[in-house]
Scaffold this motif. Structure first.
Motif, PDB file in Angstrom:
ATOM      1  N   LYS A  25       0.850  -1.185   0.000  1.00  0.00           N
ATOM      2  CA  LYS A  25       0.000   0.000   0.000  1.00  0.00           C
ATOM      3  C   LYS A  25       0.885   1.234   0.000  1.00  0.00           C
ATOM      4  CE  LYS A  25      -3.886  -1.903   2.590  1.00  0.00           C
ATOM      5  NZ  LYS A  25      -4.755  -1.714   3.740  1.00  0.00           N
ATOM      6  N   ASP A  26       0.290   2.345  -0.375  1.00  0.00           N
ATOM      7  CA  ASP A  26       1.042   3.598  -0.379  1.00  0.00           C
ATOM      8  C   ASP A  26       1.367   4.072   1.034  1.00  0.00           C
ATOM      9  OD1 ASP A  26       0.969   3.697  -3.129  1.00  0.00           O
ATOM     10  OD2 ASP A  26      -0.797   4.989  -3.204  1.00  0.00           O
ATOM     11  N   HIS A  27       0.501   3.730   1.982  1.00  0.00           N
ATOM     12  CA  HIS A  27       0.700   4.218   3.349  1.00  0.00           C
ATOM     13  C   HIS A  27       0.514   3.086   4.353  1.00  0.00           C
ATOM     14  CE1 HIS A  27      -3.641   4.164   4.106  1.00  0.00           C
ATOM     15  NE2 HIS A  27      -3.780   4.671   2.892  1.00  0.00           N
ATOM     16  N   ILE A  28       0.978   3.342   5.557  1.00  0.00           N
ATOM     17  CA  ILE A  28       0.902   2.370   6.638  1.00  0.00           C
ATOM     18  C   ILE A  28      -0.568   2.146   7.041  1.00  0.00           C
ATOM     19  CG2 ILE A  28       1.160   4.064   8.505  1.00  0.00           C
ATOM     20  CD1 ILE A  28       3.093   2.111   9.858  1.00  0.00           C
ATOM     21  N   SER A  29      -0.915   0.911   7.315  1.00  0.00           N
ATOM     22  CA  SER A  29      -2.271   0.590   7.762  1.00  0.00           C
ATOM     23  C   SER A  29      -2.361   0.728   9.276  1.00  0.00           C
ATOM     24  CB  SER A  29      -2.627  -0.845   7.370  1.00  0.00           C
ATOM     25  OG  SER A  29      -1.825  -1.763   8.097  1.00  0.00           O
ATOM     26  N   GLN A  30      -3.565   0.733   9.797  1.00  0.00           N
ATOM     27  CA  GLN A  30      -3.737   0.754  11.247  1.00  0.00           C
ATOM     28  C   GLN A  30      -3.055  -0.465  11.869  1.00  0.00           C
ATOM     29  OE1 GLN A  30      -7.976   0.895  11.936  1.00  0.00           O
ATOM     30  NE2 GLN A  30      -8.077   3.105  11.641  1.00  0.00           N
ATOM     31  N   GLN A  31      -3.178  -1.615  11.233  1.00  0.00           N
ATOM     32  CA  GLN A  31      -2.579  -2.839  11.763  1.00  0.00           C
ATOM     33  C   GLN A  31      -1.061  -2.749  11.795  1.00  0.00           C
ATOM     34  OE1 GLN A  31      -4.319  -5.706  13.043  1.00  0.00           O
ATOM     35  NE2 GLN A  31      -2.270  -5.797  13.909  1.00  0.00           N
ATOM     36  N   GLU A  32      -0.467  -2.269  10.724  1.00  0.00           N
ATOM     37  CA  GLU A  32       0.986  -2.130  10.678  1.00  0.00           C
ATOM     38  C   GLU A  32       1.465  -1.136  11.734  1.00  0.00           C
ATOM     39  OE1 GLU A  32       4.562  -1.285   7.437  1.00  0.00           O
ATOM     40  OE2 GLU A  32       2.486  -1.133   6.796  1.00  0.00           O
ATOM     41  N   LEU A  33       0.734  -0.045  11.884  1.00  0.00           N
ATOM     42  CA  LEU A  33       1.067   0.943  12.902  1.00  0.00           C
ATOM     43  C   LEU A  33       1.006   0.306  14.287  1.00  0.00           C
ATOM     44  CD1 LEU A  33       1.731   3.988  13.149  1.00  0.00           C
ATOM     45  CD2 LEU A  33      -0.708   4.365  13.469  1.00  0.00           C
ATOM     46  N   ALA A  34      -0.017  -0.479  14.526  1.00  0.00           N
ATOM     47  CA  ALA A  34      -0.178  -1.152  15.818  1.00  0.00           C
ATOM     48  C   ALA A  34       0.907  -2.194  16.041  1.00  0.00           C
ATOM     49  CB  ALA A  34      -1.558  -1.803  15.892  1.00  0.00           C
ATOM     50  N   ASP A  35       1.204  -2.999  15.023  1.00  0.00           N
ATOM     51  CA  ASP A  35       2.187  -4.077  15.153  1.00  0.00           C
ATOM     52  C   ASP A  35       3.564  -3.570  15.562  1.00  0.00           C
ATOM     53  OD1 ASP A  35       0.274  -5.906  14.376  1.00  0.00           O
ATOM     54  OD2 ASP A  35       1.035  -6.114  12.327  1.00  0.00           O
ATOM     55  N   ASN A  36       3.942  -2.454  15.074  1.00  0.00           N
ATOM     56  CA  ASN A  36       5.306  -1.967  15.270  1.00  0.00           C
ATOM     57  C   ASN A  36       5.495  -1.061  16.471  1.00  0.00           C
ATOM     58  OD1 ASN A  36       6.144  -3.335  12.952  1.00  0.00           O
ATOM     59  ND2 ASN A  36       5.562  -1.629  11.642  1.00  0.00           N
ATOM     60  N   ASN A  37       4.439  -0.734  17.190  1.00  0.00           N
ATOM     61  CA  ASN A  37       4.588   0.321  18.190  1.00  0.00           C
ATOM     62  C   ASN A  37       3.855   0.100  19.502  1.00  0.00           C
ATOM     63  OD1 ASN A  37       6.234   2.282  16.613  1.00  0.00           O
ATOM     64  ND2 ASN A  37       4.589   1.856  15.186  1.00  0.00           N
ATOM     65  N   GLY A  38       3.446  -1.118  19.792  1.00  0.00           N
ATOM     66  CA  GLY A  38       2.847  -1.401  21.083  1.00  0.00           C
ATOM     67  C   GLY A  38       1.463  -0.821  21.288  1.00  0.00           C
ATOM     68  N   LEU A  39       0.814  -0.399  20.233  1.00  0.00           N
ATOM     69  CA  LEU A  39      -0.560   0.082  20.296  1.00  0.00           C
ATOM     70  C   LEU A  39      -1.453  -1.002  19.714  1.00  0.00           C
ATOM     71  CD1 LEU A  39       0.186   3.621  18.838  1.00  0.00           C
ATOM     72  CD2 LEU A  39      -0.176   3.085  21.241  1.00  0.00           C
ATOM     73  N   THR A  40      -2.742  -0.891  19.929  1.00  0.00           N
ATOM     74  CA  THR A  40      -3.651  -1.862  19.323  1.00  0.00           C
ATOM     75  C   THR A  40      -4.359  -1.234  18.129  1.00  0.00           C
ATOM     76  OG1 THR A  40      -5.564  -1.255  20.689  1.00  0.00           O
ATOM     77  CG2 THR A  40      -4.076  -2.965  21.566  1.00  0.00           C
ATOM     78  N   LYS A  41      -4.709  -2.069  17.175  1.00  0.00           N
ATOM     79  CA  LYS A  41      -5.460  -1.590  16.008  1.00  0.00           C
ATOM     80  C   LYS A  41      -6.789  -1.002  16.476  1.00  0.00           C
ATOM     81  CE  LYS A  41      -7.582  -3.049  11.709  1.00  0.00           C
ATOM     82  NZ  LYS A  41      -7.998  -4.158  10.879  1.00  0.00           N
ATOM     83  N   TYR A  42      -7.392  -1.627  17.483  1.00  0.00           N
ATOM     84  CA  TYR A  42      -8.659  -1.140  18.027  1.00  0.00           C
ATOM     85  C   TYR A  42      -8.508   0.297  18.539  1.00  0.00           C
ATOM     86  CZ  TYR A  42     -12.724  -0.588  21.013  1.00  0.00           C
ATOM     87  OH  TYR A  42     -13.864  -0.103  21.592  1.00  0.00           O
ATOM     88  N   LEU A  43      -7.458   0.559  19.324  1.00  0.00           N
ATOM     89  CA  LEU A  43      -7.245   1.903  19.854  1.00  0.00           C
ATOM     90  C   LEU A  43      -7.044   2.904  18.720  1.00  0.00           C
ATOM     91  CD1 LEU A  43      -6.768   3.908  22.175  1.00  0.00           C
ATOM     92  CD2 LEU A  43      -4.346   3.327  22.022  1.00  0.00           C
ATOM     93  N   ILE A  44      -6.205   2.565  17.766  1.00  0.00           N
ATOM     94  CA  ILE A  44      -5.957   3.468  16.639  1.00  0.00           C
ATOM     95  C   ILE A  44      -7.259   3.759  15.900  1.00  0.00           C
ATOM     96  CG2 ILE A  44      -4.768   3.704  14.413  1.00  0.00           C
ATOM     97  CD1 ILE A  44      -2.495   1.963  15.765  1.00  0.00           C
TER      98      ILE A  44
END
Length: 90
Positions: A25-44
């Protein structure tokens, strides 16, 4: 539009500026953001939809995930890396 929705829309725009390293994808997904940074996709997702009341800690970790070096809150500039280091050393 509520103030929380404004914040969510702004954070969505920031996320869409970060290139994806794992997906085609052109940009980071919520899941990718969550996977790499200790956040949850749900929170994002809840923040982006304007449903969440994220703590300052969560916002700082989100800023780090979005590759921001500094953020301004109440006209106070916060160094993202220093803040994270301080809370980890408590």
């Amino acid at each position: 539009m509520t103030e929380k929705e404004k914040l969510g829309k702004y954070l969505t725009k920031l996320r869409q500026r970060v290139p994806s390293e794992e997906y085609s994808k052109d940009h980071i997904s919520q899941q990718e953001l969550a996977d790499n940074n200790g956040l949850t996709k749900y929170l994002i997702g809840t923040i982006e939809r304007g449903e969440a009341n994220p703590t300052l800690d969560k916002l700082i970790f989100l800023a780090k995930a979005l590759k921001l070096k500094k953020v301004n809150i109440f006209e106070i500039e916060i160094n993202v890396d220093r803040y994270i280091k301080e809370i980890k050393n408590k």
